[in-house]
Write an enzyme that holds these catalytic residues in place. Sequence first.
Site, PDB file in Angstrom:
ATOM      1  N   ASP A 192      21.959  49.337 -12.944  1.00 13.29           N
ATOM      2  CA  ASP A 192      20.650  49.794 -12.485  1.00 13.29           C
ATOM      3  C   ASP A 192      20.685  51.318 -12.286  1.00 13.29           C
ATOM      4  OD1 ASP A 192      18.091  48.205 -10.898  1.00 13.29           O
ATOM      5  OD2 ASP A 192      18.359  50.361 -10.515  1.00 13.29           O
ATOM      6  N   ILE A 193      19.602  51.972 -12.676  1.00 11.35           N
ATOM      7  CA  ILE A 193      19.534  53.439 -12.612  1.00 11.35           C
ATOM      8  C   ILE A 193      19.417  53.936 -11.165  1.00 11.35           C
ATOM      9  CG2 ILE A 193      17.017  53.789 -12.739  1.00 11.35           C
ATOM     10  CD1 ILE A 193      17.602  55.819 -15.028  1.00 11.35           C
ATOM     11  N   ASN A 216      12.798  39.159  -9.151  1.00 13.27           N
ATOM     12  CA  ASN A 216      11.499  39.450  -8.543  1.00 13.27           C
ATOM     13  C   ASN A 216      10.391  39.062  -9.521  1.00 13.27           C
ATOM     14  OD1 ASN A 216      12.803  40.590  -6.297  1.00 13.27           O
ATOM     15  ND2 ASN A 216      13.000  42.551  -7.351  1.00 13.27           N
ATOM     16  N   GLU A 231       8.733  45.419 -10.708  1.00  8.13           N
ATOM     17  CA  GLU A 231       8.214  46.693 -11.229  1.00  8.13           C
ATOM     18  C   GLU A 231       8.299  46.755 -12.742  1.00  8.13           C
ATOM     19  OE1 GLU A 231      10.303  49.745  -9.105  1.00  8.13           O
ATOM     20  OE2 GLU A 231       9.024  49.502  -7.332  1.00  8.13           O
ATOM     21  N   VAL A 232       9.336  46.159 -13.296  1.00 11.39           N
ATOM     22  CA  VAL A 232       9.486  46.150 -14.758  1.00 11.39           C
ATOM     23  C   VAL A 232       9.194  44.732 -15.249  1.00 11.39           C
ATOM     24  CG1 VAL A 232      11.049  46.526 -16.702  1.00 11.39           C
ATOM     25  CG2 VAL A 232      11.206  47.999 -14.666  1.00 11.39           C
ATOM     26  N   HIS A 267      14.433  40.027 -15.415  1.00  7.20           N
ATOM     27  CA  HIS A 267      15.791  40.551 -15.208  1.00  7.20           C
ATOM     28  C   HIS A 267      16.384  39.951 -13.948  1.00  7.20           C
ATOM     29  CE1 HIS A 267      12.774  43.333 -13.559  1.00  7.20           C
ATOM     30  NE2 HIS A 267      13.614  43.558 -12.562  1.00  7.20           N
TER      31      HIS A 267
HETATM   32  P1  AMP Z   1      12.213  45.083 -10.250  1.00  4.75           P
HETATM   33  O1  AMP Z   1      11.638  45.844  -9.085  1.00  4.75           O
HETATM   34  O2  AMP Z   1      12.803  43.762  -9.880  1.00  4.75           O
HETATM   35  O3  AMP Z   1      11.251  45.012 -11.408  1.00  4.75           O
HETATM   36  O4  AMP Z   1      13.471  45.935 -10.712  1.00  4.75           O
HETATM   37  C1  AMP Z   1      13.418  46.930 -11.690  1.00  4.75           C
HETATM   38  C2  AMP Z   1      14.713  47.658 -11.611  1.00  4.75           C
HETATM   39  O5  AMP Z   1      14.869  48.398 -12.798  1.00  4.75           O
HETATM   40  C3  AMP Z   1      14.815  48.644 -10.437  1.00  4.75           C
HETATM   41  O6  AMP Z   1      15.929  48.305  -9.618  1.00  4.75           O
HETATM   42  C4  AMP Z   1      14.994  49.992 -11.139  1.00  4.75           C
HETATM   43  O7  AMP Z   1      15.874  50.862 -10.447  1.00  4.75           O
HETATM   44  C5  AMP Z   1      15.556  49.576 -12.486  1.00  4.75           C
HETATM   45  N1  AMP Z   1      15.316  50.508 -13.574  1.00  4.75           N
HETATM   46  C6  AMP Z   1      14.159  51.131 -13.896  1.00  4.75           C
HETATM   47  N2  AMP Z   1      14.322  51.905 -14.984  1.00  4.75           N
HETATM   48  C7  AMP Z   1      15.625  51.767 -15.360  1.00  4.75           C
HETATM   49  C8  AMP Z   1      16.416  52.319 -16.415  1.00  4.75           C
HETATM   50  N3  AMP Z   1      15.909  53.168 -17.321  1.00  4.75           N
HETATM   51  N4  AMP Z   1      17.731  51.968 -16.490  1.00  4.75           N
HETATM   52  C9  AMP Z   1      18.250  51.124 -15.583  1.00  4.75           C
HETATM   53  N5  AMP Z   1      17.561  50.560 -14.579  1.00  4.75           N
HETATM   54  C10 AMP Z   1      16.265  50.889 -14.464  1.00  4.75           C
END
Ligand code: AMP
Length: 116
Positions: free
Chosen positions: A31-32, A88, A96-97, A101
Amino acid sequence: MSDDCLFCKIARGEIPSKKIYEDEHVFAFHDINPQAPVHALVIPKRHIATLDDLTEADRELAGHLLERTTHVARELGLGQNGYRTMINTRSHGGQEVYHIHVHILGGRPIGRMVCT
Ligand code: AMP
Ligand code: ZN
């Protein structure tokens, strides 16, 4: 596959990531914005937006995703002490994404789950 999905692009190698594991069906990377000493994400390569979008046809993939999550956690040295896994789902779940995942969090006691 979705053209404008961040995690599809990561799985295709079009956006760089710190890769941990890859096979034909899943991809794992750090995770970033880590929330623990170890914070990894495991995704299916095929675009599925949320956990709630899984269908019966995805059973094998979903099982593979979970089983490979345990493999990745062990590869990261978390097998002995354990770890937290999290998926989530949509806005109230804090997603958020929108590409399904599994979070792996470990390297310290994560603590009891607090829902704020
Ligand atoms: P969620 O809130 O469950 O959708 O988690 C999304 C996760 O993706 C968060 O923990 C972010 O820090 C992570 N994330 C977003 N962009 C990137 C990226 N480019 N590379 C790695 N992790 C990312
Ligand atoms: Zn995607």
